[in-house]
Design an enzyme around this catalytic site. Sequence first.
Site, short mmCIF file in Angstrom:
data_model
loop_
_atom_site.label_atom_id
_atom_site.label_comp_id
_atom_site.label_asym_id
_atom_site.label_seq_id
_atom_site.Cartn_x
_atom_site.Cartn_y
_atom_site.Cartn_z
N GLU A 124 0.84 -1.21 0.00
CA GLU A 124 0.00 0.00 0.00
C GLU A 124 0.87 1.26 0.00
O GLU A 124 0.58 2.22 -0.71
CB GLU A 124 -0.96 -0.04 1.20
CG GLU A 124 -2.01 -1.12 0.99
CD GLU A 124 -2.92 -1.32 2.19
OE1 GLU A 124 -2.39 -1.49 3.31
OE2 GLU A 124 -4.14 -1.30 2.00
N GLU A 177 -3.77 -9.74 3.65
CA GLU A 177 -4.55 -9.44 4.86
C GLU A 177 -5.62 -10.49 5.16
O GLU A 177 -5.89 -10.77 6.33
CB GLU A 177 -5.22 -8.07 4.73
CG GLU A 177 -4.27 -6.89 4.85
CD GLU A 177 -3.57 -6.52 3.55
OE1 GLU A 177 -3.66 -7.28 2.57
OE2 GLU A 177 -2.93 -5.46 3.51
#
Length: 705
Positions: free
Chosen positions: A110, A130
């Site tokens: 990210e 995740e």
Amino acid sequence: MSTLVTYATDNTVAILTVENPPVNALSPGVPEGISAGLKQAIADPAILAVVLIGGGRTFIAGADINEFVKIHSGGGGDLSVILHTISAIENSPKPVVAAIHGTAFGGGLEVAMSCHYRVGVASAQVGQPEVKLGIIPGGEGTQRLPRLAGPAKAAEICAFGEPVQASEAHELGILDEIVDGDLRAGAIAFARRVAGVKPPKTSERAEKLGNSAENEKAFSAVRNAAKKKLRGQTAPLAAIDAVAAATRLPFREGCQAEADLFAQCLSSDQSKGLIHAFFGERAVSKIPGIGKDTPLLPVRKAAVIGAGTMGGGIAMVYANAGIPVLLKETTREALDRGIATITKNYMNSVQRGRFTEAYARERLALITPQLSWDGFDQADIIVEAAFENMALKKEILAAIDKIAKPECILASNTSTLSIDEIASATSRPQSVIGHHFFSPANVMRLLEIVRGKASSNSVIATSMDLAKKLRKVGVLAGNCRGFIGNRMFAPYCRESIFLVEEGNTPESVDAALYEYGMAMGPLAVQDLAGLDVGWRIRKEYKHLETPGARYAELDSLLCEQGHYGQKTGTGFFVYDQNRKASPNGELMAMAADYAAKAGIAARPSTASEIVERCVYALINEGALLLEEGFALRAVDIDIVYLNGYGFPSWRGGPMKYADLVGLRLVLAKIREFEKQFGSAWTPAPLLVRLAESGSTFTQHDKAVS
Ligand code: NAD
């Protein structure tokens, strides 16, 4: 300047290096350090571009998972700092280039996607894993990834959490360039080329976002695949929803949709379960009283006795870890059969593309089949995997005792027999230990390491270390009947059979537990393992049964009629040639007949009652094991069940599940069962104590470690 992020310059390029070993996680201080470095670079008129790189072996490998735990336990944890850094990077007037080696996972990717450009070495990997922790990307990854890689691919990457190799990432547009040679130098050269150009913002790109009809088709395909492959899990579906939001909404609104879904996932029991399992695997390797300084014995050569189902699989485990292994049998026929099975297993893996043929041949060459004891005097470990018979195991151990070198570890793969009694056949009980592999040994990750009363610390520590080298999860268990896993499995199976004796069909019992998330229903598992195994054990231990107590009979009745499960084609289910199960049309009449004779009342149960009967039986036995000290911690029990018994990882294991349900509720239900079904349901005293004091198994673990 932060010590976690260093600042250097190379003419007009500033280099920010994250130095947070071992994996440069985004722990508190790291995002702040990046922001500070960036500010310094922006303020310096001599600097025209910035490179962000990881020190040591990797780029930023991800968020700091401890921060999620803090949020779970209400003890702080703040991820908003990461979001500020991400914004600061993207809004930088000077171009920022992420230079990736090792892994850029989760928060790492990210951050990289908020940079204006990404370059990486050929061995680098990127990904959004995740979901493996029951959450979704929370740093705007679900919004930027579809803008770089397209919505279909982004949905797949976020839903499955699998790593993407640099070459694919380059093709997809996640990486702008693959750097040959020195990454830092390559990234600086790249930064010089883009210096002065207006930095492109990923959030403003829309050319890959596609049209809604095509996107919907792709999302629905990924959704269906996720429902199948990650059955029961909510985070993968939420991740797809978040990616879908990127295709429908302006960037900022998409980010808000992601934030809402992220918060929902983070507060879910599924993320608590998965994060518990993640840390649990690390926790079980710590053995109180056996420090890091305990001397480890070298394991360079192994030997296995018995080339049956387990011995053959165990030999493959050693070969796969590159350890040469002797494999001994009693007859040529048994040996040939064993080697044929091993060869077939390797060739199947080649066919499925898991191994190359050359690799499989190399592994096979590490296995030496033999009928003699040749070379056993050189072995560092000898694993006994002959029939489950005490007299035979003692005979074998006594024979090994005469041949093995003094420091050799003598391991038994017994699933039920006493390690102490097996060890008594040798002159060196300190060297004897249980290495309980699970079937198929080359596939199942669990290795229960059973400590006898004399097993030395070195033998225990070496076994735990060896488990890792063999790519297994080693869990230490005490020497009680069935150790951790099978001891708990007995009451679980008992309840599943009781339910059928009470008139519930095997289909309904198995469906309830499958829906709960178990890899297979308990009755199908018993059919697979062979009903005769339990039947024989039961006959052997008949003298230990409590008179007047209820025991499961239906499996014995099936065995008496020659129905042993899959191996005879009939058990709780009937099986065709392809082992496909269908209902056993005669079973329910047999059950009703037995119930009438035994005075068992018909008792139709709902799916949730079926789950409670079976899973609470596991929990109660687990609590007994814990109190008796045969399991070190509740988390050890959880790791056994997650890796050896197909318990759903997102429930965290039986003990964590009990915590999540609430121990008071679990205890109340167990007390109800005790009233209805008698003393088999007497609650474990530890469970009573923890429930009544408002505590949990997790807190109990903290107190003991
Ligand atoms: P198996 O019957 O498939 O294999 C046993 C093998 O041992 C046979 O090939 C036999 O010829 C050989 N053998 C017997 N005596 C021997 C001797 N003196 N020297 C050399 N070889 C000898 O049995 P299995 O299922 O592989 O079980 C082996 C052990 O593993 C048992 O103790 C069992 O309880 C345990 N175990 C089994 C499972 C399972 O699911 N099958 C799981 C965990 C542990």
